[in-house]
Write a protein that holds these residues in place. Structure first.
Motif, PDB file in Angstrom:
ATOM      1  N   LYS A   9     -47.122   7.721  -5.175  1.00  0.00           N
ATOM      2  CA  LYS A   9     -45.780   7.166  -5.288  1.00  0.00           C
ATOM      3  C   LYS A   9     -44.859   7.885  -4.306  1.00  0.00           C
ATOM      4  N   ILE A  10     -44.354   7.152  -3.294  1.00  0.00           N
ATOM      5  CA  ILE A  10     -43.549   7.745  -2.231  1.00  0.00           C
ATOM      6  C   ILE A  10     -42.176   7.096  -2.186  1.00  0.00           C
ATOM      7  N   ALA A  11     -41.130   7.903  -2.167  1.00  0.00           N
ATOM      8  CA  ALA A  11     -39.762   7.419  -1.991  1.00  0.00           C
ATOM      9  C   ALA A  11     -39.323   7.743  -0.570  1.00  0.00           C
ATOM     10  N   ILE A  12     -38.938   6.719   0.187  1.00  0.00           N
ATOM     11  CA  ILE A  12     -38.428   6.911   1.539  1.00  0.00           C
ATOM     12  C   ILE A  12     -36.909   6.790   1.481  1.00  0.00           C
ATOM     13  N   LEU A  13     -36.216   7.892   1.734  1.00  0.00           N
ATOM     14  CA  LEU A  13     -34.755   7.913   1.749  1.00  0.00           C
ATOM     15  C   LEU A  13     -34.312   7.851   3.196  1.00  0.00           C
ATOM     16  N   ASP A  14     -33.828   6.686   3.610  1.00  0.00           N
ATOM     17  CA  ASP A  14     -33.505   6.462   5.014  1.00  0.00           C
ATOM     18  C   ASP A  14     -32.534   5.297   5.113  1.00  0.00           C
ATOM     19  N   SER A  15     -32.645   4.503   6.188  1.00  0.00           N
ATOM     20  CA  SER A  15     -31.703   3.411   6.451  1.00  0.00           C
ATOM     21  C   SER A  15     -32.152   2.072   5.874  1.00  0.00           C
ATOM     22  N   GLY A  16     -33.136   2.079   4.977  1.00  0.00           N
ATOM     23  CA  GLY A  16     -33.636   0.847   4.380  1.00  0.00           C
ATOM     24  C   GLY A  16     -34.907   0.382   5.055  1.00  0.00           C
ATOM     25  N   CYS A  17     -35.216  -0.905   4.903  1.00  0.00           N
ATOM     26  CA  CYS A  17     -36.432  -1.462   5.496  1.00  0.00           C
ATOM     27  C   CYS A  17     -36.277  -2.973   5.591  1.00  0.00           C
ATOM     28  N   VAL A  18     -36.841  -3.555   6.638  1.00  0.00           N
ATOM     29  CA  VAL A  18     -36.841  -5.008   6.807  1.00  0.00           C
ATOM     30  C   VAL A  18     -38.238  -5.561   6.544  1.00  0.00           C
ATOM     31  N   GLN A  19     -38.321  -6.875   6.436  1.00  0.00           N
ATOM     32  CA  GLN A  19     -39.607  -7.545   6.238  1.00  0.00           C
ATOM     33  C   GLN A  19     -40.317  -7.649   7.585  1.00  0.00           C
ATOM     34  N   HIS A  20     -40.942  -6.596   8.002  1.00  0.00           N
ATOM     35  CA  HIS A  20     -41.684  -6.539   9.267  1.00  0.00           C
ATOM     36  C   HIS A  20     -43.104  -7.039   9.042  1.00  0.00           C
ATOM     37  N   ASP A  21     -43.698  -7.696  10.045  1.00  0.00           N
ATOM     38  CA  ASP A  21     -45.054  -8.242   9.899  1.00  0.00           C
ATOM     39  C   ASP A  21     -46.076  -7.194   9.468  1.00  0.00           C
ATOM     40  N   ASP A  22     -45.962  -5.978   9.967  1.00  0.00           N
ATOM     41  CA  ASP A  22     -46.931  -4.935   9.623  1.00  0.00           C
ATOM     42  C   ASP A  22     -46.675  -4.329   8.245  1.00  0.00           C
ATOM     43  N   LEU A  23     -45.564  -4.723   7.611  1.00  0.00           N
ATOM     44  CA  LEU A  23     -45.230  -4.202   6.284  1.00  0.00           C
ATOM     45  C   LEU A  23     -45.101  -5.299   5.233  1.00  0.00           C
ATOM     46  N   LYS A  24     -45.121  -6.575   5.673  1.00  0.00           N
ATOM     47  CA  LYS A  24     -44.781  -7.674   4.767  1.00  0.00           C
ATOM     48  C   LYS A  24     -45.670  -7.744   3.526  1.00  0.00           C
ATOM     49  N   ASN A  25     -46.900  -7.293   3.618  1.00  0.00           N
ATOM     50  CA  ASN A  25     -47.777  -7.306   2.448  1.00  0.00           C
ATOM     51  C   ASN A  25     -47.567  -6.094   1.554  1.00  0.00           C
ATOM     52  N   ASN A  26     -46.746  -5.173   1.998  1.00  0.00           N
ATOM     53  CA  ASN A  26     -46.510  -3.935   1.246  1.00  0.00           C
ATOM     54  C   ASN A  26     -45.120  -3.876   0.617  1.00  0.00           C
ATOM     55  N   ILE A  27     -44.152  -4.577   1.214  1.00  0.00           N
ATOM     56  CA  ILE A  27     -42.773  -4.482   0.732  1.00  0.00           C
ATOM     57  C   ILE A  27     -42.570  -5.377  -0.487  1.00  0.00           C
ATOM     58  N   ILE A  28     -42.083  -4.775  -1.546  1.00  0.00           N
ATOM     59  CA  ILE A  28     -41.732  -5.531  -2.742  1.00  0.00           C
ATOM     60  C   ILE A  28     -40.254  -5.354  -3.059  1.00  0.00           C
ATOM     61  N   GLY A  29     -39.640  -4.241  -2.723  1.00  0.00           N
ATOM     62  CA  GLY A  29     -38.217  -4.065  -2.998  1.00  0.00           C
ATOM     63  C   GLY A  29     -37.718  -2.669  -2.715  1.00  0.00           C
ATOM     64  N   GLY A  30     -36.450  -2.412  -3.113  1.00  0.00           N
ATOM     65  CA  GLY A  30     -35.820  -1.124  -2.894  1.00  0.00           C
ATOM     66  C   GLY A  30     -34.456  -1.075  -3.551  1.00  0.00           C
ATOM     67  N   LYS A  31     -33.702  -0.042  -3.238  1.00  0.00           N
ATOM     68  CA  LYS A  31     -32.370   0.135  -3.816  1.00  0.00           C
ATOM     69  C   LYS A  31     -31.447   0.752  -2.775  1.00  0.00           C
ATOM     70  N   ASN A  32     -30.195   0.304  -2.776  1.00  0.00           N
ATOM     71  CA  ASN A  32     -29.210   0.729  -1.801  1.00  0.00           C
ATOM     72  C   ASN A  32     -28.246   1.743  -2.429  1.00  0.00           C
ATOM     73  N   PHE A  33     -28.117   2.911  -1.809  1.00  0.00           N
ATOM     74  CA  PHE A  33     -27.190   3.944  -2.264  1.00  0.00           C
ATOM     75  C   PHE A  33     -26.031   4.128  -1.286  1.00  0.00           C
ATOM     76  N   THR A  34     -25.791   3.125  -0.429  1.00  0.00           N
ATOM     77  CA  THR A  34     -24.680   3.181   0.519  1.00  0.00           C
ATOM     78  C   THR A  34     -23.605   2.176   0.106  1.00  0.00           C
ATOM     79  N   SER A  35     -22.504   2.142   0.845  1.00  0.00           N
ATOM     80  CA  SER A  35     -21.455   1.146   0.602  1.00  0.00           C
ATOM     81  C   SER A  35     -21.700  -0.108   1.427  1.00  0.00           C
TER      82      SER A  35
END
Length: 176
Positions: free
Chosen positions: A27-53
């Motif tokens: 279980k890995i938490a990436i704290l950064d600028s978010g993530c887009v639906q990129h082709d190399d990640l599309k089968n892995n991305i399910i969601g996230g949470k925004n802590f910015t304004s």
């Protein structure tokens, strides 16, 4: 399998994949600028949470590109392979046994605030992640951030942080 970048080879990731270590169940938490639906990640991305304004709490879209880049290094599984290609980028941590949690703490301009970072680390602790990845920097030591990172470590979470991208501004220091 896709292209394996030099850095992924340098850490012997393909050898580890052959031994069954592909990111599954970690279980890995990436704290950064978010993530887009990129082709190399599309089968892995399910969601996230925004802590910015920048956007709503559920809008973790990366307007900078850095978080997506970091997610690809970790979980790329397409034309370019990441270190843990079987990890999933997941929001509801109680529904999966393998995931990466995208926690947006940086806005499109690359800036964030300490309160958002503090809240995101606490959230990752609450979600019982195994690893927190932060590729970001700040100009001074902030006691509250230091303490919440220590809290994560006290909860047996491995915290991986970049050492900074800005350098120290001294002409005699090698900054690449």
């Amino acid at each position: 399998k896709g292209y394996i970048p030099t850095g992924v080879n340098m850490v012997n990731a393909p050898l580890m994949w052959n031994q069954g270590y592909t990111g599954e169940g970690v279980k890995i938490a990436i704290l950064d600028s978010g993530c887009v639906q990129h082709d190399d990640l599309k089968n892995n991305i399910i969601g996230g949470k925004n802590f910015t304004s920048e956007g709503s709490e559920n809008d973790y879209n990366d307007l900078n590109g850095h978080g997506t880049h970091c997610a690809g290094i970790i979980a790329g599984n397409g034309k370019i392979m990441g270190v843990a290609p079987n990890a999933k980028l997941y929001y509801n941590l109680y529904l999966a046994d393998k995931y990466i949690l995208i926690l947006k703490v940086l806005e499109g301009n690359g800036n964030g605030n300490c309160q958002g970072l503090y809240n995101a680390v606490n959230y990752a602790i609450e979600q019982k992640v195994d690893i927190i990845s932060m590729s970001l920097g700040m100009p001074t030591n902030i006691t509250e951030i230091h303490n919440v990172v220590k809290k994560a470590i006290d909860n047996n979470i491995c915290v991986v942080c970049a050492c900074g991208n800005e350098g120290d501004g001294k002409s005699f220091t090698n900054e690449y």
